[in-house]
Enzyme design. Structure first.
Site, mmCIF file in Angstrom:
data_model
loop_
_atom_site.group_PDB
_atom_site.id
_atom_site.type_symbol
_atom_site.label_atom_id
_atom_site.label_comp_id
_atom_site.label_asym_id
_atom_site.label_seq_id
_atom_site.Cartn_x
_atom_site.Cartn_y
_atom_site.Cartn_z
ATOM 1 N N PHE A 166 28.012 2.580 62.549
ATOM 2 C CA PHE A 166 29.278 2.014 63.013
ATOM 3 C C PHE A 166 29.854 1.153 61.894
ATOM 4 O O PHE A 166 29.204 0.249 61.395
ATOM 5 C CB PHE A 166 29.099 1.181 64.283
ATOM 6 C CG PHE A 166 30.418 0.906 64.945
ATOM 7 C CD1 PHE A 166 31.001 1.850 65.787
ATOM 8 C CD2 PHE A 166 31.096 -0.285 64.699
ATOM 9 C CE1 PHE A 166 32.243 1.608 66.375
ATOM 10 C CE2 PHE A 166 32.335 -0.522 65.290
ATOM 11 C CZ PHE A 166 32.907 0.422 66.129
ATOM 12 N N VAL A 167 31.088 1.478 61.494
ATOM 13 C CA VAL A 167 31.685 0.787 60.355
ATOM 14 C C VAL A 167 32.917 -0.021 60.772
ATOM 15 O O VAL A 167 33.582 0.296 61.757
ATOM 16 C CB VAL A 167 32.069 1.783 59.239
ATOM 17 C CG1 VAL A 167 30.835 2.351 58.563
ATOM 18 C CG2 VAL A 167 32.952 2.903 59.776
ATOM 19 N N GLU A 223 44.323 9.323 60.588
ATOM 20 C CA GLU A 223 43.281 8.661 61.383
ATOM 21 C C GLU A 223 42.391 7.818 60.478
ATOM 22 O O GLU A 223 42.170 8.160 59.312
ATOM 23 C CB GLU A 223 42.405 9.723 62.065
ATOM 24 C CG GLU A 223 42.795 10.025 63.499
ATOM 25 C CD GLU A 223 42.309 8.973 64.498
ATOM 26 O OE1 GLU A 223 42.152 7.786 64.124
ATOM 27 O OE2 GLU A 223 42.093 9.352 65.659
ATOM 28 N N ASP A 224 41.871 6.756 61.030
ATOM 29 C CA ASP A 224 40.882 5.976 60.288
ATOM 30 C C ASP A 224 39.572 6.750 60.186
ATOM 31 O O ASP A 224 38.975 6.832 59.124
ATOM 32 C CB ASP A 224 40.658 4.601 60.946
ATOM 33 C CG ASP A 224 40.397 4.678 62.454
ATOM 34 O OD1 ASP A 224 40.352 5.787 63.028
ATOM 35 O OD2 ASP A 224 40.240 3.612 63.075
ATOM 36 N N ARG A 247 39.051 -6.211 60.970
ATOM 37 C CA ARG A 247 40.071 -5.308 60.418
ATOM 38 C C ARG A 247 40.523 -5.750 59.041
ATOM 39 O O ARG A 247 40.911 -4.946 58.209
ATOM 40 C CB ARG A 247 41.312 -5.278 61.328
ATOM 41 C CG ARG A 247 41.106 -4.625 62.668
ATOM 42 C CD ARG A 247 42.474 -4.368 63.303
ATOM 43 N NE ARG A 247 42.398 -4.153 64.736
ATOM 44 C CZ ARG A 247 42.078 -2.980 65.302
ATOM 45 N NH1 ARG A 247 41.809 -1.941 64.551
ATOM 46 N NH2 ARG A 247 42.039 -2.860 66.615
ATOM 47 N N ASP A 302 37.879 -1.803 63.415
ATOM 48 C CA ASP A 302 37.442 -3.025 64.091
ATOM 49 C C ASP A 302 36.223 -2.809 64.965
ATOM 50 O O ASP A 302 35.839 -1.687 65.293
ATOM 51 C CB ASP A 302 38.565 -3.539 64.994
ATOM 52 C CG ASP A 302 38.714 -2.691 66.262
ATOM 53 O OD1 ASP A 302 38.804 -1.454 66.142
ATOM 54 O OD2 ASP A 302 38.687 -3.262 67.369
ATOM 55 N N LYS A 349 32.473 11.274 60.409
ATOM 56 C CA LYS A 349 31.053 11.220 60.784
ATOM 57 C C LYS A 349 30.689 12.572 61.400
ATOM 58 O O LYS A 349 30.652 12.712 62.628
ATOM 59 C CB LYS A 349 30.817 10.116 61.821
ATOM 60 C CG LYS A 349 30.885 8.705 61.281
ATOM 61 C CD LYS A 349 30.279 7.714 62.282
ATOM 62 C CE LYS A 349 31.337 6.859 62.906
ATOM 63 N NZ LYS A 349 30.784 5.766 63.747
ATOM 64 N N ASP A 352 35.185 10.933 64.637
ATOM 65 C CA ASP A 352 33.844 10.631 65.132
ATOM 66 C C ASP A 352 33.403 11.761 66.075
ATOM 67 O O ASP A 352 33.010 12.831 65.611
ATOM 68 C CB ASP A 352 33.900 9.259 65.807
ATOM 69 C CG ASP A 352 32.548 8.725 66.261
ATOM 70 O OD1 ASP A 352 31.523 9.102 65.669
ATOM 71 O OD2 ASP A 352 32.516 7.914 67.202
ATOM 72 N N GLY A 364 43.565 1.613 64.349
ATOM 73 C CA GLY A 364 42.723 1.629 63.156
ATOM 74 C C GLY A 364 43.341 2.156 61.876
ATOM 75 O O GLY A 364 42.918 1.800 60.787
HETATM 76 P P1 IMP Z 1 36.551 10.078 68.348
HETATM 77 O O1 IMP Z 1 37.494 10.339 69.462
HETATM 78 O O2 IMP Z 1 35.146 9.879 68.824
HETATM 79 O O3 IMP Z 1 36.645 11.064 67.208
HETATM 80 O O4 IMP Z 1 36.853 8.643 67.813
HETATM 81 C C1 IMP Z 1 37.886 8.353 67.007
HETATM 82 C C2 IMP Z 1 38.189 6.887 67.118
HETATM 83 O O5 IMP Z 1 37.066 6.093 67.480
HETATM 84 C C3 IMP Z 1 38.606 6.369 65.768
HETATM 85 O O6 IMP Z 1 39.983 6.559 65.569
HETATM 86 C C4 IMP Z 1 38.225 4.916 65.858
HETATM 87 O O7 IMP Z 1 39.273 4.189 66.441
HETATM 88 C C5 IMP Z 1 37.029 4.889 66.761
HETATM 89 N N1 IMP Z 1 35.771 4.832 65.977
HETATM 90 C C6 IMP Z 1 34.852 5.805 65.835
HETATM 91 N N2 IMP Z 1 33.841 5.432 65.046
HETATM 92 C C7 IMP Z 1 34.123 4.173 64.642
HETATM 93 C C8 IMP Z 1 33.454 3.239 63.778
HETATM 94 O O8 IMP Z 1 32.385 3.482 63.185
HETATM 95 N N3 IMP Z 1 34.083 2.046 63.625
HETATM 96 C C9 IMP Z 1 35.253 1.719 64.231
HETATM 97 N N4 IMP Z 1 35.910 2.572 65.031
HETATM 98 C C10 IMP Z 1 35.354 3.792 65.239
HETATM 99 MG MG MG Z 2 41.400 5.239 66.235
#
Ligand code: IMP
Ligand code: MG
Length: 187
Positions: free
Chosen positions: A157-158, A104-105, A170, A164, A136, A108, A49
């Site tokens: 969810f974006v 990081e993108d 993307r 993606d 988020k 979450d 991402g």
């Molecule tokens: P975490 O481990 O839950 O913090 O998730 C991080 C990863 O989940 C990000 O690097 C994204 O690849 C993916 N992710 C989380 N939320 C979204 C979203 O809204 N859209 C797309 N990918 C997401």
């Molecule tokens: Mg990611």
């Protein structure tokens, strides 16, 4: 309000447009350059991402930077985090003694970055920080924070700007909310 497009039954409302992204990325680049003045940050992009963001971010830096990528899979399919994180591509270069800036993108649940902090610090970098384009905070399960955040966003969810849904969207130049419609299940 913002424009709504539809792609095979999903609504895609614009949350952050390309101009807002560009100007915020410039600000982040200035801030990071000031903070790392006299040093050479080692940008570690988290695939897949983050690469669109990282490509813009590095061009907004006024300090030298080196780059590497780490492949991480935290979402196998769909939009729900399992909490299970897997490395799919390891770093190419040693990070010992380096000022690592993870790119990081989106932050979450925090599972991915929490896991990365453990993996990276085991290799004795001088420092580890995180820049996330999106955050988020309402979704956090593990209490980790980004050192630099482009935009805090609500629990939606974006997609777009590198992010993606099952490898779709993307290419979109803006960040859009993937809305539920028809039989698609989100979240
Ligand atoms: P975490 O481990 O839950 O913090 O998730 C991080 C990863 O989940 C990000 O690097 C994204 O690849 C993916 N992710 C989380 N939320 C979204 C979203 O809204 N859209 C797309 N990918 C997401
Ligand atoms: Mg990611």
């Amino acid at each position: 309000m913002s424009m709504v497009n539809t792609f095979s039954g999903s609504s895609l409302e614009v949350l952050i447009d390309a101009r807002q992204i560009a100007s915020r990325v410039r600000e982040l680049g200035e801030q990071i350059s000031n903070d790392y003045r006299g040093r050479t940050p080692h940008l570690v992009g988290v695939l897949m991402g983050a690469w669109v963001f990282m490509a813009d971010l590095i061009r907004s830096l006024s300090v030298e930077a080196t780059v590497d990528f780490l492949g991480i899979q935290s979402y196998l399919a769909g939009t729900t985090s399992s909490g299970e994180v897997k490395i799919t591509k390891d770093l190419d270069a040693s990070i010992a003694g380096r000022d690592v800036l993870v790119v990081e993108d989106i932050l979450d649940t925090g599972h991915t970055y929490h896991y990365l902090q453990g993996v990276l610090s085991a290799h004795r970098p001088a420092s580890v920080k995180l820049v996330a384009l999106l955050d988020k905070p309402a979704r956090r399960v593990v209490p980790v924070e980004a050192d630099y955040v482009g935009f805090p966003i609500p629990d939606v969810f974006v997609v777009g700007y590198g992010l993606d849904y099952n490898q779709q969207f993307r290419r979109l130049p803006e960040v859009r909310i993937l809305g539920e419609s028809g039989d698609r299940q989100i979240g």
